[in-house]
Design an enzyme around this catalytic site. Structure first.
Site, PDB file in Angstrom:
ATOM      1  CG  ASP A  66      -1.746   1.241   1.356  1.00  0.00           C
ATOM      2  OD1 ASP A  66      -2.616   1.487   0.494  1.00  0.00           O
ATOM      3  OD2 ASP A  66      -1.520   2.000   2.315  1.00  0.00           O
ATOM      4  CD  GLU A 138      -3.629  -1.999  -0.906  1.00  0.00           C
ATOM      5  OE1 GLU A 138      -4.007  -0.827  -1.069  1.00  0.00           O
ATOM      6  OE2 GLU A 138      -3.887  -2.655   0.133  1.00  0.00           O
TER       7      GLU A 138
END
Length: 247
Positions: A66, A138
């Protein structure tokens, strides 16, 4: 047993898993140096909880991915829009790294095919499926970063994200408004939306459908499209946006 050895031990006991991740390697065009990172990237916490030999799930990689994703998006937007202010850049960034876009990329890469999910989670998973799918992208980015470094991770991200950097409005086209409306309705009204085909017109090769969606007798909206599916999406979008503005 160390994290690396434990994860590798689990991995080597599963030849099907080896073949599966080899397939992923070819699909994304990256030769894995440390396969254990990619294996871990697809281990859900529910699977870890049901298998004592697993010492690490993908949540840390998701956290790392992320952050890497955010940096790549920010750098790209900073270069692409030299006249945009901080607020404008932040708004665009939030759109291009949103759940709908990451979910669409994840689905295109069929990342859920590699996910190890607990039995209980498989049965209960419903409205969180899109978010889970986005999280897989992610965690994969986190694995690529650890294994290959920032430059390769950035190239991988931009290969899939550049079209949205070039045209942030494209984010609208990947939104699943039926799912969003359903999730919102279940959470706030404890009921599912009801769809009804109001009309169907035009020749067989060029039909137009009119669909009405209703939540109780309180909310209603209509939408049209060249298929029932697209008409339902448009009706859901209209009602979802209307409800969000008034609640």
């Amino acid at each position: 047993m160390s994290f690396k050895k434990a994860q590798s031990h689990f991995f080597l006991k599963n030849p099907e898993r080896v073949r599966s991740l080899q397939k992923l390697s070819k699909k994304i065009g990256i030769k894995f140096s440390k396969v254990e990172y990619y294996n871990t990237a697809f281990i859900h916490s529910s699977y870890k909880n049901e298998n004592q030999e697993i010492l690490e799930d993908n949540e840390r990689l998701e956290f790392l991915g992320d952050s890497v994703l955010g940096l790549v998006a920010a750098r790209s937007l900073f270069r692409k829009y030299p006249k945009a202010n901080e607020g404008e850049l932040s708004r665009i960034k939030s759109r291009i790294v949103s759940t709908p876009i990451l979910n669409s990329i994840s689905e295109k890469l069929e990342l859920s095919e590699y996910l190890l999910l607990g039995k209980g989670e498989k049965n209960s998973l419903g409205k969180g499926r899109r978010k889970l799918s986005a999280n897989l992208f992610e965690s994969l980015v986190g694995a690529i970063y650890l294994d290959q470094g920032f430059e390769i991770a950035e190239k991988f991200i931009l290969r899939h994200l550049s079209e949205f950097v070039e045209n942030p409005e494209k984010e609208e086209s990947v939104r699943d408004y039926k799912t969003q409306l359903q999730e919102y309705s279940q959470k706030h009204f404890k009921i599912l939306p009801i769809y009804r085909t109001k009309s169907e017109s035009g020749p067989d090769h060029a039909k137009t459908f009119q669909v009405v969606v209703r939540i109780r007798d309180q909310w209603e909206a209509s939408g049209s499209g060249v298929s029932k599916k697209s008409a339902e999406q448009n009706a859901a979008k209209e009602l979802y946006n209307r409800i969000r503005k008034k609640t």
